[in-house]
Design a protein around this motif. Sequence first.
Motif, PDB file in Angstrom:
ATOM      1  N   UNK A 149       0.826  -1.210   0.000  1.00 23.49           N
ATOM      2  CA  UNK A 149       0.000   0.000   0.000  1.00 23.49           C
ATOM      3  C   UNK A 149       0.858   1.256   0.000  1.00 23.49           C
ATOM      4  N   UNK A 150       1.975   1.238   0.745  1.00 27.02           N
ATOM      5  CA  UNK A 150       2.870   2.397   0.743  1.00 27.02           C
ATOM      6  C   UNK A 150       3.447   2.624  -0.649  1.00 27.02           C
ATOM      7  N   UNK A 151       3.926   1.554  -1.292  1.00 22.77           N
ATOM      8  CA  UNK A 151       4.476   1.708  -2.638  1.00 22.77           C
ATOM      9  C   UNK A 151       3.406   2.194  -3.615  1.00 22.77           C
ATOM     10  N   UNK A 152       2.218   1.584  -3.553  1.00 18.62           N
ATOM     11  CA  UNK A 152       1.162   1.983  -4.474  1.00 18.62           C
ATOM     12  C   UNK A 152       0.616   3.368  -4.181  1.00 18.62           C
ATOM     13  N   UNK A 153       0.894   3.901  -2.979  1.00 21.58           N
ATOM     14  CA  UNK A 153       0.479   5.277  -2.712  1.00 21.58           C
ATOM     15  C   UNK A 153       1.193   6.226  -3.666  1.00 21.58           C
ATOM     16  N   UNK A 154       2.411   5.861  -4.102  1.00 19.57           N
ATOM     17  CA  UNK A 154       3.095   6.664  -5.110  1.00 19.57           C
ATOM     18  C   UNK A 154       2.319   6.695  -6.408  1.00 19.57           C
ATOM     19  N   UNK A 155       1.730   5.554  -6.768  1.00 22.14           N
ATOM     20  CA  UNK A 155       0.913   5.480  -7.980  1.00 22.14           C
ATOM     21  C   UNK A 155      -0.354   6.297  -7.837  1.00 22.14           C
ATOM     22  N   UNK A 156      -1.016   6.178  -6.687  1.00 25.31           N
ATOM     23  CA  UNK A 156      -2.268   6.898  -6.520  1.00 25.31           C
ATOM     24  C   UNK A 156      -2.056   8.404  -6.415  1.00 25.31           C
ATOM     25  N   UNK A 157      -0.975   8.821  -5.779  1.00 22.40           N
ATOM     26  CA  UNK A 157      -0.667  10.258  -5.753  1.00 22.40           C
ATOM     27  C   UNK A 157      -0.369  10.742  -7.175  1.00 22.40           C
ATOM     28  N   UNK A 158       0.206   9.865  -7.990  1.00 21.13           N
ATOM     29  CA  UNK A 158       0.439  10.227  -9.391  1.00 21.13           C
ATOM     30  C   UNK A 158      -0.878  10.512 -10.101  1.00 21.13           C
ATOM     31  N   UNK A 159      -1.912   9.718  -9.799  1.00 21.09           N
ATOM     32  CA  UNK A 159      -3.200   9.970 -10.437  1.00 21.09           C
ATOM     33  C   UNK A 159      -3.875  11.214  -9.879  1.00 21.09           C
ATOM     34  N   UNK A 160      -3.559  11.560  -8.609  1.00 19.90           N
ATOM     35  CA  UNK A 160      -4.152  12.758  -8.009  1.00 19.90           C
ATOM     36  C   UNK A 160      -3.466  14.033  -8.510  1.00 19.90           C
ATOM     37  N   UNK A 161      -2.134  14.017  -8.512  1.00 16.70           N
ATOM     38  CA  UNK A 161      -1.381  15.236  -8.809  1.00 16.70           C
ATOM     39  C   UNK A 161      -0.611  15.150 -10.130  1.00 16.70           C
ATOM     40  N   UNK A 162       0.151  14.079 -10.299  1.00 15.17           N
ATOM     41  CA  UNK A 162       1.013  13.988 -11.471  1.00 15.17           C
ATOM     42  C   UNK A 162       0.265  13.907 -12.787  1.00 15.17           C
ATOM     43  N   UNK A 163      -0.716  12.996 -12.857  1.00 13.00           N
ATOM     44  CA  UNK A 163      -1.441  12.807 -14.116  1.00 13.00           C
ATOM     45  C   UNK A 163      -2.282  14.032 -14.483  1.00 13.00           C
ATOM     46  N   UNK A 164      -3.102  14.564 -13.566  1.00  7.46           N
ATOM     47  CA  UNK A 164      -3.847  15.773 -13.928  1.00  7.46           C
ATOM     48  C   UNK A 164      -2.914  16.940 -14.242  1.00  7.46           C
ATOM     49  N   UNK A 165      -1.805  17.046 -13.475  1.00  7.78           N
ATOM     50  CA  UNK A 165      -0.841  18.100 -13.770  1.00  7.78           C
ATOM     51  C   UNK A 165      -0.272  17.938 -15.167  1.00  7.78           C
ATOM     52  N   UNK A 166      -0.001  16.676 -15.541  1.00  8.90           N
ATOM     53  CA  UNK A 166       0.478  16.407 -16.889  1.00  8.90           C
ATOM     54  C   UNK A 166      -0.554  16.757 -17.941  1.00  8.90           C
ATOM     55  N   UNK A 167      -1.838  16.493 -17.620  1.00  9.24           N
ATOM     56  CA  UNK A 167      -2.905  16.825 -18.563  1.00  9.24           C
ATOM     57  C   UNK A 167      -3.011  18.339 -18.763  1.00  9.24           C
ATOM     58  N   UNK A 168      -2.908  19.092 -17.667  1.00 10.53           N
ATOM     59  CA  UNK A 168      -2.948  20.558 -17.779  1.00 10.53           C
ATOM     60  C   UNK A 168      -1.729  21.062 -18.547  1.00 10.53           C
ATOM     61  N   UNK A 169      -0.564  20.524 -18.204  1.00  7.50           N
ATOM     62  CA  UNK A 169       0.666  20.909 -18.896  1.00  7.50           C
ATOM     63  C   UNK A 169       0.567  20.597 -20.383  1.00  7.50           C
ATOM     64  N   UNK A 170      -0.001  19.414 -20.697  1.00  6.75           N
ATOM     65  CA  UNK A 170      -0.163  19.043 -22.097  1.00  6.75           C
ATOM     66  C   UNK A 170      -1.132  19.950 -22.825  1.00  6.75           C
ATOM     67  N   UNK A 171      -2.214  20.353 -22.137  1.00  8.81           N
ATOM     68  CA  UNK A 171      -3.202  21.246 -22.750  1.00  8.81           C
ATOM     69  C   UNK A 171      -2.607  22.623 -23.030  1.00  8.81           C
ATOM     70  N   UNK A 172      -1.791  23.107 -22.102  1.00 13.11           N
ATOM     71  CA  UNK A 172      -1.240  24.454 -22.215  1.00 13.11           C
ATOM     72  C   UNK A 172       0.009  24.503 -23.094  1.00 13.11           C
ATOM     73  N   UNK A 173       0.921  23.557 -22.899  1.00  8.81           N
ATOM     74  CA  UNK A 173       2.227  23.597 -23.581  1.00  8.81           C
ATOM     75  C   UNK A 173       2.445  22.475 -24.584  1.00  8.81           C
ATOM     76  N   UNK A 174       1.505  21.536 -24.667  1.00  8.72           N
ATOM     77  CA  UNK A 174       1.669  20.407 -25.580  1.00  8.72           C
ATOM     78  C   UNK A 174       2.155  19.168 -24.843  1.00  8.72           C
ATOM     79  N   UNK A 175       1.872  17.999 -25.424  1.00 12.48           N
ATOM     80  CA  UNK A 175       2.156  16.748 -24.724  1.00 12.48           C
ATOM     81  C   UNK A 175       3.647  16.522 -24.474  1.00 12.48           C
TER      82      UNK A 175
END
Length: 398
Positions: free
Chosen positions: A133-159
């Motif tokens: 669960x501790x290791x997978x928390x890195x994955x879930x935080x990625x879906x909370x912050x990293x992935x949406x942040x990447x989506x916003x970054x991709x929308x604004x600056x490109x993929x």
Amino acid sequence: MPSMPLSLYLLAVAVFAMGTSEFMLAGLVPDIATSLDVSLGAAGLLTSAFAVGMIVGAPLMAALARRWPARASLLGFVSLFAAAHVVGALTTSFAVLLVTRTVAALANAGFLAVALSTAATLVPADRKGRALAVLLSGTTVATIAGVPGGAVLGTVLGWRATFWAITLLCLPAAFGIVKGVPAHAGKSSQDSPAGISLRAEIAQLAMPRLVLAMLLGALVNAATFATFTFLAPIVTGTAGLGELWVPVVLVLFGIGSFAGVTLAGRLSDQRPGIVIGVGGPMLLLGWVALATLAIQPVALLLLVFVQGALSFALGSTLIARVLYEAAGAPTMGGSYATAALNIGAAGGPLVAAATLGADAGNLGPVWTSSLLVAVALLIALPLLRVVAPRAGQAQAIG
């Protein structure tokens, strides 16, 4: 209850960087398809290419690295992962991008396989679910912050900007490995007087309980990825929301997944039957509800959160069962868990992509998720005492 070792949380930082890369395409598929002049289904296959690389890479890289110091292995895999993203950010060829995703997946697979095996040596034998669960928390935080942040970054600056961002994330991850992972971590099994041979560890794959746990974990993860990969067109097409709602939906899924994996971490060691027997049917009902109600934005937002929680609670519990059943394969067990996760991650989007042109349209992937979970439950529920034995219960089977 004693806390988890600091080194586990530092490994989770690296898992965060890799999870962001693995999942970020869910918000970038339409942009990549347009930029590289390929179909939406073809762009979605980038997720499958990554997963295929992890399926092949998990046992291969774990076997190659089983005699190496864990810290050196983890650092090498992170470095290769970063290099693949530099090439991906620079290329204008879809074929090259596909190759870089496979190479990055090999590195990710090696890292996760070694990390899972290492984690099992850092905690007591009855706390593997908590460590997972501790290791997978890195994955879930990625879906909370990293992935949406990447989506916003991709929308604004490109993929391509998201690929550069992943490269930068690898730097603190590498630092954390050097400073936080003990030099002797993960070596206890290899250096023991009873040293287990690679052939003996591979032979564990003939164990019925291990195969069953891997199959169920793969089916549930396939269901998760079938819909997650194609969330963007569901948000913008089916629900009729704007592009900037895509990262919002991904955040909701991520928050749900974090809640689910956290809850499962507290139950999967001692009460896995509750998670599987109760959470499984709820997950099936949730996918059916999403397939029928996704046209309603409010229902979509609520159900995405719920499905994130249920998917990761059930999925992480089943993968914890893989680690328990693979106790006889101390250096390869992590690769079996990684392979099970990514057989699902490869198969789910492949099946889901084939449904996009059918009558169900954008909702084809959600119906695919429903079917995959239904199959998993048909197998798991009659065998619940085998899949999820009570703590301390004897586990001899055929």
